[in-house]
Motif scaffolding. Structure first.
Motif, PDB file in Angstrom:
ATOM      1  N   ILE A  72       1.063  -1.646   0.260  1.00 30.55           N
ATOM      2  CA  ILE A  72      -0.191  -0.072   0.150  1.00 30.55           C
ATOM      3  C   ILE A  72       0.850   1.027   0.517  1.00 30.55           C
ATOM      4  CG2 ILE A  72      -2.164   1.076   1.236  1.00 30.55           C
ATOM      5  CD1 ILE A  72      -2.725  -1.385   2.120  1.00 30.55           C
ATOM      6  N   PRO A  73       0.613   2.212  -1.228  1.00 29.32           N
ATOM      7  CA  PRO A  73       1.615   3.728  -1.254  1.00 29.32           C
ATOM      8  C   PRO A  73       1.783   3.952   0.094  1.00 29.32           C
ATOM      9  CG  PRO A  73      -0.261   3.543  -2.640  1.00 29.32           C
ATOM     10  CD  PRO A  73      -0.250   2.395  -2.245  1.00 29.32           C
ATOM     11  N   GLN A  74       3.008   4.806   0.522  1.00 31.07           N
ATOM     12  CA  GLN A  74       2.195   5.774   1.973  1.00 31.07           C
ATOM     13  C   GLN A  74       2.532   6.953   1.295  1.00 31.07           C
ATOM     14  OE1 GLN A  74       6.553   6.083   3.756  1.00 31.07           O
ATOM     15  NE2 GLN A  74       6.147   4.018   4.534  1.00 31.07           N
ATOM     16  N   HIS A  75       2.586   7.594  -0.338  1.00 30.83           N
ATOM     17  CA  HIS A  75       2.187   8.380  -1.252  1.00 30.83           C
ATOM     18  C   HIS A  75       1.729   8.181  -2.135  1.00 30.83           C
ATOM     19  CE1 HIS A  75       4.460  10.687   1.868  1.00 30.83           C
ATOM     20  NE2 HIS A  75       5.258   9.221   1.773  1.00 30.83           N
ATOM     21  N   THR A  76       0.574   8.977  -2.788  1.00 27.50           N
ATOM     22  CA  THR A  76      -0.665   8.941  -3.954  1.00 27.50           C
ATOM     23  C   THR A  76      -0.446  10.290  -4.341  1.00 27.50           C
ATOM     24  OG1 THR A  76      -2.648   9.409  -2.406  1.00 27.50           O
ATOM     25  CG2 THR A  76      -1.930   6.631  -2.487  1.00 27.50           C
ATOM     26  N   ASN A  77       0.031  11.535  -4.072  1.00 26.88           N
ATOM     27  CA  ASN A  77       0.620  12.143  -4.925  1.00 26.88           C
ATOM     28  C   ASN A  77       1.479  12.370  -6.226  1.00 26.88           C
ATOM     29  OD1 ASN A  77      -0.647  14.895  -5.964  1.00 26.88           O
ATOM     30  ND2 ASN A  77       1.156  15.679  -4.289  1.00 26.88           N
ATOM     31  N   ASN A  78       1.124  10.741  -7.100  1.00 31.57           N
ATOM     32  CA  ASN A  78       1.363  11.080  -8.534  1.00 31.57           C
ATOM     33  C   ASN A  78       0.800  10.319  -9.521  1.00 31.57           C
ATOM     34  OD1 ASN A  78       1.519   8.153  -8.382  1.00 31.57           O
ATOM     35  ND2 ASN A  78       2.350   7.879  -6.627  1.00 31.57           N
ATOM     36  N   TRP A  79       1.325  10.771 -10.510  1.00 31.16           N
ATOM     37  CA  TRP A  79       0.686   9.888 -11.953  1.00 31.16           C
ATOM     38  C   TRP A  79      -0.304   8.234 -11.692  1.00 31.16           C
ATOM     39  CZ3 TRP A  79      -0.251   7.198 -16.485  1.00 31.16           C
ATOM     40  CH2 TRP A  79      -0.424   6.922 -17.192  1.00 31.16           C
ATOM     41  N   ALA A  80       0.690   7.970 -11.799  1.00 29.29           N
ATOM     42  CA  ALA A  80      -0.060   6.083 -11.609  1.00 29.29           C
ATOM     43  C   ALA A  80      -0.832   6.304 -10.309  1.00 29.29           C
ATOM     44  CB  ALA A  80       1.447   5.833 -11.619  1.00 29.29           C
ATOM     45  N   SER A  81      -0.971   6.620  -8.925  1.00 23.02           N
ATOM     46  CA  SER A  81      -1.722   6.904  -8.296  1.00 23.02           C
ATOM     47  C   SER A  81      -2.539   7.217  -8.790  1.00 23.02           C
ATOM     48  CB  SER A  81      -1.216   7.119  -7.112  1.00 23.02           C
ATOM     49  OG  SER A  81      -0.477   5.886  -6.073  1.00 23.02           O
ATOM     50  N   LYS A  82      -2.951   8.093  -9.372  1.00 23.84           N
ATOM     51  CA  LYS A  82      -4.554   9.368  -9.517  1.00 23.84           C
ATOM     52  C   LYS A  82      -5.176   8.487 -10.982  1.00 23.84           C
ATOM     53  CE  LYS A  82      -2.129  13.529  -8.132  1.00 23.84           C
ATOM     54  NZ  LYS A  82      -1.694  14.741  -8.730  1.00 23.84           N
ATOM     55  N   ALA A  83      -3.928   7.842 -11.567  1.00 22.52           N
ATOM     56  CA  ALA A  83      -5.039   7.441 -13.249  1.00 22.52           C
ATOM     57  C   ALA A  83      -5.583   5.820 -12.167  1.00 22.52           C
ATOM     58  CB  ALA A  83      -3.358   6.327 -13.784  1.00 22.52           C
ATOM     59  N   VAL A  84      -4.986   5.572 -10.947  1.00 25.42           N
ATOM     60  CA  VAL A  84      -5.972   4.168 -10.252  1.00 25.42           C
ATOM     61  C   VAL A  84      -7.299   5.090  -9.472  1.00 25.42           C
ATOM     62  CG1 VAL A  84      -6.554   2.266  -8.549  1.00 25.42           C
ATOM     63  CG2 VAL A  84      -4.181   2.434 -10.347  1.00 25.42           C
ATOM     64  N   PHE A  85      -6.744   5.783  -9.282  1.00 22.66           N
ATOM     65  CA  PHE A  85      -8.133   6.382  -8.096  1.00 22.66           C
ATOM     66  C   PHE A  85      -8.923   7.006  -9.474  1.00 22.66           C
ATOM     67  CE2 PHE A  85      -5.246   8.264  -4.838  1.00 22.66           C
ATOM     68  CZ  PHE A  85      -4.789   7.039  -4.606  1.00 22.66           C
ATOM     69  N   GLY A  86      -8.747   7.141 -11.011  1.00 18.00           N
ATOM     70  CA  GLY A  86     -10.145   7.721 -11.686  1.00 18.00           C
ATOM     71  C   GLY A  86     -10.572   6.685 -11.957  1.00 18.00           C
ATOM     72  N   GLU A  87      -9.280   5.204 -12.927  1.00 14.60           N
ATOM     73  CA  GLU A  87     -10.960   4.079 -12.107  1.00 14.60           C
ATOM     74  C   GLU A  87     -11.055   3.883 -11.316  1.00 14.60           C
ATOM     75  OE1 GLU A  87      -8.076   1.198 -14.556  1.00 14.60           O
ATOM     76  OE2 GLU A  87      -6.975   1.497 -13.718  1.00 14.60           O
ATOM     77  N   ARG A  88     -11.248   3.949 -10.603  1.00 11.99           N
ATOM     78  CA  ARG A  88     -12.450   3.994  -9.465  1.00 11.99           C
ATOM     79  C   ARG A  88     -13.481   5.153  -9.413  1.00 11.99           C
ATOM     80  NH1 ARG A  88     -10.064   2.137  -3.622  1.00 11.99           N
ATOM     81  NH2 ARG A  88     -11.966   1.783  -3.643  1.00 11.99           N
ATOM     82  N   VAL A  89     -13.098   6.375  -9.959  1.00 14.90           N
ATOM     83  CA  VAL A  89     -14.645   6.895  -9.785  1.00 14.90           C
ATOM     84  C   VAL A  89     -15.248   7.144 -11.410  1.00 14.90           C
ATOM     85  CG1 VAL A  89     -14.443   9.627 -11.181  1.00 14.90           C
ATOM     86  CG2 VAL A  89     -12.786   9.213  -8.736  1.00 14.90           C
ATOM     87  N   TRP A  90     -14.406   6.327 -12.821  1.00 17.10           N
ATOM     88  CA  TRP A  90     -14.837   5.694 -13.410  1.00 17.10           C
ATOM     89  C   TRP A  90     -15.733   5.153 -12.806  1.00 17.10           C
ATOM     90  CZ3 TRP A  90     -16.259   7.418 -17.485  1.00 17.10           C
ATOM     91  CH2 TRP A  90     -17.155   6.500 -19.184  1.00 17.10           C
ATOM     92  N   LEU A  91     -15.204   3.706 -12.538  1.00 18.01           N
ATOM     93  CA  LEU A  91     -16.556   2.473 -11.812  1.00 18.01           C
ATOM     94  C   LEU A  91     -17.635   3.044 -11.135  1.00 18.01           C
ATOM     95  CD1 LEU A  91     -13.657   0.003 -11.924  1.00 18.01           C
ATOM     96  CD2 LEU A  91     -15.666   0.476 -13.278  1.00 18.01           C
TER      97      LEU A  91
END
Length: 169
Positions: A72-91
């Motif tokens: 589990i990442p300690q920091h998520t303020n990066n492009w890759a993490s935001k891409a995953v978050f966006g997928e969750r928002v999309w779903l």
């Protein structure tokens, strides 16, 4: 039928798996190893005969295990993490509506990727390099553009729901 929901169900993603998948290591290794491992496994039937099915099973296992084995990442303020978050928002777009300018592109980009599948399959069946590479290129073009759009979607939606904002660390 929502193809995106079907893919999520197939991967059996729970909350912890989504958190682990938000680690950049998970994102980048899935992007850059996932499709090549699948292609190599199928292509390997030329060299290893029927054992290619074991290689294919290994590639599929990698895709399934990848988001489960990452920390589990300690920091998520990066492009890759935001891409995953966006997928969750999309779903979650049925429960928390997304802005109109984000509704069409994911579908179109999925079509771009899907157009590459017949070329890829033909190339793998015939062991022909150009359709394999062309199909893979279309799949990557659609997928990478889709993932980039997911970053934009997350940036636009991160304050729309308390859970979305909580993903950022």
């Amino acid at each position: 039928m929502d193809i995106f929901r079907c893919a999520e169900r197939l991967m059996l993603m729970d909350e912890e798996t989504w958190q682990r998948h938000a680690h950049p290591f998970s994102v980048w290794t899935r992007i850059f190893l996932g499709l090549p491992l699948l292609v190599l496994a199928v292509w390997s039937r030329l060299w290893i005969g029927g054992w290619w099915l074991l290689a294919l099973a290994g590639a599929l296992a990698f895709l399934w295990l990848n988001p489960r084995l990452a920390p589990i990442p300690q920091h998520t303020n990066n492009w890759a993490s935001k891409a995953v978050f966006g997928e969750r928002v999309w779903l979650n777009r049925q429960e928390v509506p997304i802005p109109p300018h984000h509704r069409l592109a994911p579908h179109l980009l999925t079509v771009v990727s899907a157009i590459g599948i017949p070329f890829l399959l033909w190339g793998l069946y015939a062991l022909a390099l150009w359709p394999t590479l062309f199909g893979a290129a279309l799949i990557y073009l659609g997928k990478m553009w889709f993932v980039d759009r997911m970053v934009w979607l997350y940036e636009d939606m991160k304050d729309a729901h308390p859970s979305y904002a909580a993903w950022m660390r």
